[in-house]
Scaffold this active site. Structure first.
Site, short mmCIF file in Angstrom:
data_model
loop_
_atom_site.label_atom_id
_atom_site.label_comp_id
_atom_site.label_asym_id
_atom_site.label_seq_id
_atom_site.Cartn_x
_atom_site.Cartn_y
_atom_site.Cartn_z
CE LYS A 293 23.29 -13.05 -28.33
NZ LYS A 293 24.09 -13.03 -29.59
CB SER B 66 27.37 -13.35 -28.01
OG SER B 66 26.65 -12.86 -29.13
CB SER C 277 27.05 -14.37 -32.11
OG SER C 277 28.19 -13.76 -31.55
#
Length: 479
Positions: free
Chosen positions: A82, A157, A181
């Protein structure tokens, strides 16, 4: 063979590589070909390394195997981190910095562990700017689209990570979670996720002693792979003083267990009817597992925390304090400040208005909510809610400003359902819950007792066996 490789689970892939039924070069070739076919449709993986470079690294993994060196269960795996965490040699954009900002020089702590387990880092997974908001878009790489419908949001996210896993572009993925997230993106893409107990996985750069709300955790297609990646990422590290020594208390019987279903908290949380329809129907799976489900309309009260009406004020203060503090450097940088989206400015401006007394009062409320859940867990084994208050929305929107007739007061009010697990720093498992009448996924978040992460892994295994049809419902892009 190439198509079969990307459809193997991570556990199956690991065995095939270890036994040399397939080479690491074949694995890398299959995944890169598949990414080339699919990624342009969803924009999940960014900052990709050159193909030739990755194939050379895969060849080196094969050489190690031939000489008797096996690095770990992820030996030869393509992996994308990520884009909020550092990978040595790759840029970290945070969805804000241009690629010209240059590569990171060190791995984040959990990235070190994934590298040590044998993974090859192929690039990054997309994230919203500074990880703010549960919709993955930014001005650096653009918008990540839902695995099941490319007109809809992937969530955030960890949207890039969840979509990459759902579309078989990586075997497993890491994500992070402050306000859902590791819950909303898996829920909206029909995969599994875990927000671990705070400290289970050392934070990327170590921690301050002031307890934070953000954690790093795994995303996977099935329960076995989720547990494998959790074990790789977790465990104590001296550089992260609040990290935990890893432990597994063993299996916990599910039959006879009790579920507290909070739903929309008795109407307090604005929630789309389709979310409630699908997630309520999913509760039948708990019944099939021999568990009982009881509906509760309010949060447990304890001390200064009197119930659900205290939830958002407590959250917003702590979100401004912790989230705003993380934005401070960019906010005061003349080059970066003009790039900040309004949501980031909102958090920092909120921080600027806080006093130390505000923070302490919110911390006391948070602590009393935790104590209330301690009492609740004397009766119930798990607390369950939907992963979001809306189904995946139009990807062209910034965020849903209304649910029904209720206007959302902030860019993240529609995700208030995720604040509970964060505030009590509990492990929260995301389970695939089902599909809307239009084929969009939604999930369940299951809150466990503090540090009871591995009991949630057992629940995930049982859930997967009971809901095989959900796993077989693949994104249309996979044919």
């Amino acid at each position: 063979m190439a198509r079969r490789i990307v459809f193997w689970s991570a556990a199956e892939l690991s065995t095939a590589i270890r036994t040399r039924a397939v080479t690491c070069v074949e694995v890398m070739t299959a995944y890169l070909d598949h990414i080339g076919e699919v990624n342009a449709r969803v924009n999940a993986i960014v900052s990709m390394r050159p193909r030739a470079e990755l194939l050379v690294e895969a060849g080196e993994k094969d050489r190690l195997l031939r000489t008797g060196t096996y690095q770990g269960w992820m030996h030869g795996f393509p992996h994308a981190v990520k884009d909020l965490a550092d990978v040595a040699g790759l840029p970290t954009s945070f969805g804000l910095l241009p690629p010209t900002a240059g590569p990171a020089t060190m791995d984040a702590l959990f990235v070190e562990r994934i590298r040590a387990a044998g993974a090859i880092f192929i690039g990054k997974t997309n994230t919203p700017e500074l990880g703010l908001g549960s919709h993955t878009y930014n001005n650096v790489f653009g918008t990540t689209l839902n695995a099941y419908d490319q007109t809809k949001s992937a969530g955030g996210s960890s949207g890039g990570a969840a979509v990459a896993v759902a579309l078989r572009m990586v075997p497993v993925a890491d994500g992070s979670d402050f306000m859902g997230s590791l819950r909303n993106p898996p829920g909206w893409n029909n995969v599994y996720g875990l927000r671990p107990s705070f400290g289970r996985v050392p934070s990327p750069d170590g921690e301050q002693f002031v307890s934070q709300a953000g954690v790093v955790g795994p995303i996977a297609r099935d329960a076995t792979d989720l547990a494998l990646l959790l074990r790789t990422m977790s465990g104590y590290d001296d550089r992260a003083p609040l990290s935990l020594h890893d432990d597994d208390p063993g299996r916990k019987p599910l039959r006879g267990g009790r579920i507290a279903w909070f739903g929309d908290l008795g109407g307090y949380l604005p929630m789309e009817a389709e979310v409630l329809r699908v997630t309520r129907a999913a509760l039948d799976t708990f019944t099939a597992l021999g568990m009982t489900v009881t509906t509760l309309d309010d949060l447990p009260s304890f001390g200064s925390f009197t119930g659900k009406d205290d939830l958002w004020p407590t959250w917003l203060t702590l979100r401004h304090w912790l989230g705003g503090s993380a934005i401070k450097v960019a906010y005061h940088d003349p080059a970066l400040h003009p790039l900040l989206k309004p949501e980031a400015v909102f958090e920092y401006d909120g921080l600027a208005k806080l006093t130390a007394t505000d923070v302490m009062e919110a911390s006391e409320l948070r602590s009393d909510l935790y104590r209330g859940f301690l009492e609740l867990f004397e009766t119930y084994d798990y607390a369950v809610l939907p992963t979001a208050q809306v189904m995946p929305f139009d990807a062209a929107l910034r965020w849903p400003d209304k649910i029904g007739d209720t206007t959302m007061s902030t860019y993240h009010r529609w995700m208030e359902v995720t604040t509970i697990g964060t505030l009590i720093n509990a492990p929260v498992l995301t389970l695939p819950g089902g599909f809307s009448t239009t084929g969009l996924p939604i999930g369940l978040q299951v809150i466990g007792r503090n540090h009871d992460d591995y009991a949630l892994m057992d629940l995930a295994q049982a859930w997967e066996k009971q809901t095989a049809g959900l796993r077989r419902t693949l994104p249309p892009l996979l044919g």
